[in-house]
Each structure stands twice: as structure tokens, then as C-alpha cells.
Design a protein around this motif. Structure first.
Motif, PDB file in Angstrom:
ATOM      1  N   PHE A  81       0.535  -1.154   0.001  1.00  0.00           N
ATOM      2  CA  PHE A  81      -0.241  -0.442  -0.002  1.00  0.00           C
ATOM      3  C   PHE A  81       0.523   1.274  -0.175  1.00  0.00           C
ATOM      4  CE2 PHE A  81      -4.181  -1.033   1.769  1.00  0.00           C
ATOM      5  CZ  PHE A  81      -4.669  -1.281   0.486  1.00  0.00           C
ATOM      6  N   PHE A 135      -1.852  -2.646  -4.484  1.00  0.00           N
ATOM      7  CA  PHE A 135      -2.328  -3.199  -3.668  1.00  0.00           C
ATOM      8  C   PHE A 135      -2.432  -5.021  -3.903  1.00  0.00           C
ATOM      9  CE2 PHE A 135      -7.752  -3.779  -2.856  1.00  0.00           C
ATOM     10  CZ  PHE A 135      -6.927  -4.522  -1.591  1.00  0.00           C
ATOM     11  N   ILE A 170      -3.695  -8.284  -2.616  1.00  0.00           N
ATOM     12  CA  ILE A 170      -4.862  -8.869  -1.994  1.00  0.00           C
ATOM     13  C   ILE A 170      -4.024 -10.663  -2.224  1.00  0.00           C
ATOM     14  CG2 ILE A 170      -6.901  -9.804  -2.701  1.00  0.00           C
ATOM     15  CD1 ILE A 170      -8.005  -7.416  -4.620  1.00  0.00           C
ATOM     16  N   VAL A 199      -3.891  -5.896  -9.210  1.00  0.00           N
ATOM     17  CA  VAL A 199      -5.427  -6.882  -7.788  1.00  0.00           C
ATOM     18  C   VAL A 199      -5.827  -7.998  -8.427  1.00  0.00           C
ATOM     19  CG1 VAL A 199      -7.871  -6.996  -7.536  1.00  0.00           C
ATOM     20  CG2 VAL A 199      -6.043  -4.741  -6.799  1.00  0.00           C
ATOM     21  N   ILE A 200      -5.799  -8.247 -10.160  1.00  0.00           N
ATOM     22  CA  ILE A 200      -6.111  -8.764 -10.368  1.00  0.00           C
ATOM     23  C   ILE A 200      -4.889 -10.411 -10.697  1.00  0.00           C
ATOM     24  CG2 ILE A 200      -7.029 -10.321 -12.850  1.00  0.00           C
ATOM     25  CD1 ILE A 200      -8.502  -7.536 -13.488  1.00  0.00           C
ATOM     26  N   THR A 201      -3.898  -9.782 -11.154  1.00  0.00           N
ATOM     27  CA  THR A 201      -2.796 -10.546 -10.803  1.00  0.00           C
ATOM     28  C   THR A 201      -2.766 -11.795  -9.807  1.00  0.00           C
ATOM     29  OG1 THR A 201      -1.579  -8.782 -11.146  1.00  0.00           O
ATOM     30  CG2 THR A 201      -1.705 -11.167 -12.762  1.00  0.00           C
ATOM     31  N   ILE A 205      -4.643 -12.315  -7.232  1.00  0.00           N
ATOM     32  CA  ILE A 205      -5.893 -12.983  -7.300  1.00  0.00           C
ATOM     33  C   ILE A 205      -5.868 -14.179  -7.300  1.00  0.00           C
ATOM     34  CG2 ILE A 205      -8.113 -12.435  -8.278  1.00  0.00           C
ATOM     35  CD1 ILE A 205      -8.570 -11.563  -5.200  1.00  0.00           C
ATOM     36  N   PHE A 258      -6.173 -12.833   3.266  1.00  0.00           N
ATOM     37  CA  PHE A 258      -7.813 -12.093   3.266  1.00  0.00           C
ATOM     38  C   PHE A 258      -7.378 -10.556   4.598  1.00  0.00           C
ATOM     39  CE2 PHE A 258      -8.912 -14.480   0.712  1.00  0.00           C
ATOM     40  CZ  PHE A 258      -8.488 -13.869  -0.827  1.00  0.00           C
ATOM     41  N   ILE A 283      -5.405  -7.201   4.759  1.00  0.00           N
ATOM     42  CA  ILE A 283      -6.665  -6.211   4.147  1.00  0.00           C
ATOM     43  C   ILE A 283      -7.487  -5.397   5.205  1.00  0.00           C
ATOM     44  CG2 ILE A 283      -7.416  -4.936   2.536  1.00  0.00           C
ATOM     45  CD1 ILE A 283      -7.001  -8.247   1.217  1.00  0.00           C
ATOM     46  N   LEU A 333      -5.582  -1.791   7.109  1.00  0.00           N
ATOM     47  CA  LEU A 333      -6.138  -0.640   6.185  1.00  0.00           C
ATOM     48  C   LEU A 333      -6.070   0.440   7.533  1.00  0.00           C
ATOM     49  CD1 LEU A 333      -8.724  -1.114   3.880  1.00  0.00           C
ATOM     50  CD2 LEU A 333      -6.811   0.814   3.480  1.00  0.00           C
TER      51      LEU A 333
END
Lengths: 431, 327
Positions: free
Chosen positions: A126, A131, A133, A191-193, A195, A339, A342, A346
Motif C-alpha cells: 500500500f 494493492f 490481495i 489486483v487481478i494477477t 488474486i 485476507f 487487508i 487499512l
């Protein structure tokens, strides 16, 4: 009888007449002092207010309280009879441990250690504008590498656990580096990669564990879990064995806190960290000022993955209670610690030191979930509370930044009320 | 081969619906990473309704009507859930990726929690009988037995609803005033506002539509592949997001992308039905084919994304909060 009553009434009347002026006198003396104290407190907090962290802290507190209130309301609606007991257990969290406070704190620290790492992993990414994930996949791969060394590396002797930890770090590094590479070179959103690589990592690890070579050596066929790592591969208890007896706490919590401090220094006091942050704030500006922005993106994802991998390694190498060891169950389910990182990151506003405290809170409330089950509440209620906290911490920063506006709003409200009161009194006077 | 195509339709249609759901939201300027959570909520609402209704025997004679009602319910559940994202992203102008992740966590936890709370023995699984929803028609059975098997015997009504959604949304996006305005809000909200379009309203409509289709897609995914729903859709929402990017935010290309990924996904569950793969498995017993086929859809996604992301045609203002006062 009447006389007596009158006498008593008069006595109280006199007393009241005496007390009121006295109280007024004292109040007149106390009020300036109170005002002074109030001003001092305001000044004290005002100093913090200027600091960057204060708003973040306030926002986190706001999000936590909203999440807890919502959770309590939910419990109240679902089971009003058991709600009081359930809420007490929710607040007590760690202290629910039947073996006393000391054991409770030990368990809290033990369960915090892996979460601190995944929290740090997400927070580090961050801070550099990414990001991550994929902490879950990195955690799993790190865990797998550590298991391999921990079970098959018999020849390493007393270095075995250190090598296993390093192997876990390397696994996590690799698994974080791939999304980083895709982001830096091909501009695929991380984010997509990341995940996707959660699933790839999980299926790959499970596939490798069930492969012909490893099935007989690493997996316990009777319960489909990995066998426990060798005695020499387990992280030492250190002095926690005496401090928190029978809690299973090992030195991983110390490593976790040390890593948090290290990351704090890396981000804020080194050129490398500053460069990474610059890439996160504005990729093009960083490139213009001479930072290799592609390398920056790659390295921050890789280091982020390494932190998650370290968490997985230290979890599986932990001796746990009575030196029984931990095991990895081969199921096609993504591990949750990644998970959990995260909301932790934050809540802490990605501050590495804040991550440690945010983790303690999340672990505390998670332990409460287990304790709440015996009074008829499903432990997923804690997951909902954490998710609500995450939801509100997404815009709590905006809320705290607009605190001034809210204050103004209330002032307006007050003024309106006052004018209404005045009008009301005037009416009464007319009558 | 026939079995494979029939199976892959079960994966293609939900991918298509959910990717179109994401498209409506992104076209209007809100990144919807909460697709996964929307699917879970939708699947929960739909399967829970079916479970209860089948238990009391409601609409036993007309299963297709029951299916349609539960799909609408799933959509409404998703739309309500997506309003949380709308509030966060449009009104509060918060980070949409973080908000979406929060909603994914809320969705997963809420579905399991509610299932455990409202079912006997705290069971997570919501079971249902999906065989009654099969079309099971003999249309064209005599002439083209294969086509009958794929499109009429084994298929569900959801197949046609998915295609209907594809056609309608293509028309809506390209041929109507509403569609152009929606795209304008995602491409350049300031310009849209300057000609009198209410950007907030269009973004809200985009998010709610996305929620409705996402929830519906969740049920469409859960229904044919299993006889119980366990509170997870196995990363399908994220796969749909990848399909959306590969499809370059255009409905027809999204359909092609969905076919591509759906085939790969179906391959991971049906690879043993192919003779040549079975032969390979016998020939090379040491190669872990199961793992390879499980990983393949994800790796293929990554490769395709790497090839297409350089010249991405994403809506320009997608993910950027719109501030009315700042203009």
C-alpha cells in the motif's frame, strides 16, 4: 405529625438555601481551573492533530467502534436471550481463556504473529501504491517451501529452522515477484494477477504435495495433512516458555515485531524506501526524477510477497502448545490469514508500527469469536464485524478530514436550537 | 465432446452475465471489484429461496417460474448489496478498490453467517434439487441429437436468459440515449455534467444494474454445477473481472472472452472425458494432469492480460471519484 413534617421541610429548605450559594462559590473557583485543564488537553491533542497519524488513529477508532456497535446490534437482533453473555465474551476476547489471563495473552501473541506478517505485506505494498490481495497465495507458497526444508532437510542440523525460514521467504518473494513483473512490464493490474496467483499457488502446492514423490515423504495419508516438521526445524520457544507457560508462544512474535520496526525504517529512513514511496505516490514523477520505476514496482511486490511468505513459514515451523507442531491441511480452500492482512493494514493506515497494534485488536476479536460459539453465536459474526470495520475504514479518513465540517454542522444546529428556545420563552412571556 | 460443450456452457453463461455486470458499473465510472461478493450474496438469496420453497412444495408444477422468481430475488439481493458500494464510491468518494474488497469480505462472511443462523444444525450448505430446473425437452431430438443434448435437454433456462442479457445490454450501451450518457459519465464526467447529465444518478444506476446482474449471475453459477451452495463462488467474480478486461469493456468481445475462459474452466473438471487426454494420463502417470488443468484457466488469463493490457480501452474516468463541487 404535620408540624414534624413542616419542620423537616423547613430544615431541608434552609439547607438547600445554604448549599446553593456554597456550590455556586466553589463552582466559580473551579470553573477557570477546569477551563484551563480543558485548554491544556485541547492544546495537547492539537499538537497530535498536526501530526499525520492523528487523523488516521481517529479514523481507525471510529471504524472500530462502528463495526463493534453493528456487530452488537446484530447479536441483539438474532439472539436477545444470550446477547448479554455473547457481548461480554466479544469484548473480553483474549480474557475468555479458561487457563487465565497469562495463557490468554500468550495465545493472543501466538495467533498474532502470522497476521502481523500478512498485515505488513499488504501495508508495505500500500505504501508503495500497490494493492496486494495475493498475500494468501504468497503465505501458502512460503509455508510450502518451509515445510519442504523442515521435513526433508535433515542434514542441516541445528541450522534447519533458519534455512526453512529463509526458504519460506524465498518462496514468498518469488510468488510476489510474478505479479510485480506483470505489473511493471505488461501493465496488468496487480489486483487481478495477485488474486489469480492465490488460486494458482494453492492448486500448485496441493498438487505438488499429492504428487508421487512428496506424497509418501511429506503428507500424512490418514488425515490428508502435512506431517509435523522435524524437531530441529521448529522455531525455539525462547524465554516465552517461562513467561507464558503452556501457551505455545515462540519467538516468531519477536521476529514479527522486529520486522515491523525494520520495515518502518526501510520505508522512512532509507533511500530505497523513499524511492519506493515516490513510485507509489506518482509513478511518472518518480521516473522523471531518476527512479527506476519498473524496478520499484517489481521490488515492492516481491518484498511484500516475502513478508507474507515469512509469515507462512513461521506459522508452520511454530512448535505450538506442548511442542505438538502445526500442520497444513490439503484442501482446495484459500488460507484466510492473507485476507485478514487487508483490514489490518487499512486499520493501521499502512503504518508498520500501527500494523502490530491493529493485529492485536483483530486477533483479540477473533479469539472472542471462538469463545462466543458456546453461547450459541456463529463465529462468522466476527468476520462480519471485521469486514464492516474494513468498509468503514475505507472512508473514515474522509470522515476525519471533514471533522471540522461536522463540528460546524453541530454548531449551526445548536444555534438553531438556541434561537428556538428564545422564541419559545418569548411566547411564554407573552402569555 | 458433447458433454464438454454442455458443461462449458455452465461456466460461460455466468461469466458472461457477471462480466456484463462489471461492464455497466465500469462504464459509468465505478470500478466494481466486489463482483465476487455480489455473486455470493445473489447465490445465497436465490438458493435459500429455492431451498425453502422446495421444502414446502411451492410451485412444484412450474419449476421454471420458481427459477425466474428466485433469479429476480437473487438480483434484488445483489442490487441492495451493491448500494453499499455505491454509497462508498459515489457519495463518500472513498477508494473503490478497498471498498470493493471490504464488500467481498462482507459478502462471504454474511452468506455463511446467515446460512448457519437460519438452518438446522448450523449447516453451511444450502441444498436444493437442480434437476427439476433442467429444460429436458425433446426439441430437435430426432434430427440433431447433439444439439438437442446441449441446448435443450441438459440446458437450463439460464442459458437463454444470459444470451438475452447479452443482446439487450449491447443494444442499451450502443443504441440508446441512456447508454451513451452512461458511457459519458465513465469517460469524462465533467463534460457529461456540463451538458446537464446528472453524473451521480447515472453512476448510481450503473452500480445498481451491476449489482442486479452480479447477484443474478451468482445464482446462475451456483445452480447447475452443484446440489448445494456453500457460501463461496471460488474466485469466479475475479475471473469475470479478467474477462471484462480481456473483452475490452465491449459486450460482444466480453462474450468471446467468456467462451474462451469458460472452456478452460470446463476443461479443468471434464478433462478426463476426452479420450486423448485419458491416453496421455495413462502414458505419463507421473505428470499431475489434474493440477495442470486446474491452474490452466488462471495462467491463460494472465497471459492474455499481459498481451492485451498495453493497449487497454478502459473507461478513462473509471475508479476516479467525481466531485460535483470541485467543478
Amino acid at each position: 405529625m404535620n408540624n414534624v413534617l413542616k419542620k423537616i421541610g423547613n430544615f431541608f429548605k434552609n439547607l438547600w438555601a445554604k448549599i446553593v450559594p456554597f456550590v455556586k462559590k466553589v463552582w466559580a473557583k473551579v470553573l477557570p481551573v477546569l477551563k484551563k485543564i480543558g485548554k491544556a488537553i485541547a492544546k495537547f491533542f492539537g499538537r497530535f492533530k498536526k501530526a499525520e497519524g492523528f487523523n488516521a488513529f481517529l479514523g481507525a477508532m471510529l471504524a472500530i467502534s462502528i463495526g463493534l456497535i453493528m456487530g452488537i446490534l446484530l447479536m441483539w437482533i438474532i439472539k436477545p436471550d444470550n446477547a448479554t453473555e455473547g457481548i461480554t465474551r466479544l469484548i473480553k476476547g483474549t480474557l475468555n481463556n479458561p487457563n487465565g489471563v497469562k495463557a490468554g495473552i500468550g495465545v493472543l501473541l501466538l495467533s498474532s504473529a502470522p497476521l502481523i506478517f500478512t498485515g505488513l505485506s499488504v501495508a508495505f505494498a500500500f505504501k508503495t501504491g500497490l494493492f496486494n490481495i495475493g498475500a494468501s497465495g504468497q503465505y501458502t507458497v512460503g509455508l510450502f517451501c518451509a515445510v519442504l526444508v523442515g521435513i526433508l532437510g535433515d542434514s542441516l542440523g541445528s541450522f534447519q529452522w533458519i534455512v526453512a525460514v529463509l526458504a519460506g521467504m524465498a518462496g514468498g518473494f518469488l510468488w510476489g515477484a510474478i505479479p510485480g513483473l506483470f505489473k511493471a512490464r505488461y501493465n496488468v493490474h496487480e489486483v487481478i494477477t495477485s488474486i489469480m496467483f492465490n488460486y494458482v499457488g494453492m492448486y500448485l502446492v496441493n498438487g505438488l504435495l499429492t504428487s508421487n514423490f512428496l506424497k509418501t515423504r511429506v503428507v500424512d495419508g490418514s488425515n490428508n495433512r502435512t506431517i509435523k516438521v522435524d524437531q530441529l526445524a521448529r522455531t525455539p520457544y525462547g524465554f516465552f516458555d517461562e513467561l507464558f507457560p503452556n501457551s505455545g508462544l515462540d519467538i516468531s512474535i519477536l521476529i514479527a515485531i522486529g520486522t515491523a520496526i525494520l520495515i518502518y525504517f526501510l520505508l522512512n529512513k532509507t533511500v530505497f524506501g523513499r524511492e519506493l514511496k515516490a513510485v507509489g505516490l506518482n509513478r511518472h514523477a518518480a521516473k522523471y526524477s531518476g527512479v527506476n520505476e519498473k524496478k520499484g514496482i517489481f521490488m515492492s511486490m516481491a518484498i511484500s510477497g516475502m513478508l507474507a511468505g515469512l509469515g507462512g513459514a513461521l506459522f508452520i515451523l511454530g512448535p505450538n502448545r506442548f511442542n505438538l507442531g502445526n500442520a497444513y491441511a490439503i484442501e482446495n480452500v484459500i488460507l484466510t490469514p492473507g485476507f485478514d492482512g487487508i483490514p489490518i493494514a487499512l486499520l493501521a493506515s499502512s503504518n508498520p508500527i500501527g500494523v502490530v497494534f491493529a493485529t492485536f485488536f483483530v486477533s483479540h476479536i477473533k479469539l472472542a469469536g471462538t469463545a462466543m460459539q458456546s453461547v450459541g453465536f456463529v463465529k462468522e459474526i466476527v468476520d462480519i464485524i471485521i469486514a464492516i470495520i474494513l468498509y468503514f475504514s475505507a472512508f473514515s479518513l474522509i470522515l476525519t478530514q471533514n471533522l471540522g465540517n461536522i463540528k460546524k454542522f453541530f454548531h449551526k444546529f445548536k444555534r438553531k436550537k438556541n434561537t428556538q428556545d428564545v422564541a419559545f420563552e418569548a411566547k411564554e412571556g407573552d402569555e | 465432446m458433447v458433454f464438454f460443450i454442455s458443461q462449458s456452457l455452465f461456466f460461460i453463461i455466468p461469466l458472461l452475465i457477471v462480466a456484463i455486470a462489471g461492464m455497466f458499473s465500469e462504464k459509468s465510472g465505478t470500478v466494481n471489484i466486489a463482483l465476487e461478493g455480489l455473486m455470493v450474496i445473489g447465490a445465497f438469496c436465490g438458493t435459500f429461496f429455492i431451498n425453502k420453497m422446495q421444502a414446502i412444495g411451492f410451485l412444484e408444477g412450474a419449476p421454471q417460474l420458481l427459477l425466474i422468481i428466485s433469479m429476480i430475488l437473487a438480483g434484488i439481493g445483489g442490487a441492495i448489496f451493491s448500494s453499499l458500494l455505491g454509497f462508498l464510491a459515489i457519495n463518500m468518494r472513498a477508494n473503490q478498490v478497498i471498498g470493493g474488497t471490504a464488500l467481498n469480505l462482507v459478502g462471504g462472511a454474511l452468506a455463511i453467517f446467515l446460512a448457519k443462523q437460519f438452518q438446522p444444525n448450523n449447516a453451511v450448505q444450502i441444498s436444493y434439487d437442480n434437476s427439476v430446473f433442467r429444460l429436458d425437452s425433446d426439441f430437435l431430438a430426432g434430427v440433431f441429437p447433439n444439439i438437442n443434448y446441449i441446448f435443450f435437454k441438459q440446458a437450463y433456462l439460464t442459458l437463454y436468459i444470459g444470451i438475452l442479457i447479452l443482446i439487450v445490454s449491447t443494444i442499451v450501451i450502443y443504441k440508446t440515449k441512456f447508454g451513451s450518457r452512461l458511457s459519458a459519465c465513465g469517460e469524462h464526467p465533467e463534460a457529461a455534467q456540463s451538458v446537464g447529465i446528472n453524473v451521480y444518478r447515472y453512476r448510481w444506476i450503473g452500480v445498481l444494474l451491476s449489482g442486479f446482474l452480479g447477484g443474478l449471475g451468482g445464482l446462475v453459477y451456483a445452480l447447475p454445477i452443484s446440489v448445494s451452495f456453500e457460501g463461496t463462488v471460488a474466485g469466479y467474480g475475479f475471473l469475470a473481472l479478467a474477462v471484462l478486461i480481456f473483452g475490452q469493456w465491449k459486450p460482444m468481445r466480453v462474450f468471446i472472452a467468456a467462451i474462451f475462459f469458460g472452456m478452460f474452466k470446463a476443461l479443468s473438471v471434464t478433462f478426463f472425458s476426452f479420450d486423448w487426454i485419458s491416453d496421455l494420463i495413462v502414458q505419463f502417470p507421473n505428470v499431475p494432469f489434474g493440477t495442470i488443468f486446474r491452474i490452466l484457466p488462471y495462467l491463460a488469463t494472465m497471459l492474455i492480460l499481459a498481451l492485451t493490457s498495453k493497449r487497454s480501452r478502459a473507461p478513462k474516468a473509471s475508479g476516479i471519484p467525481f466531485n460535483f463541487k470541485a467543478n
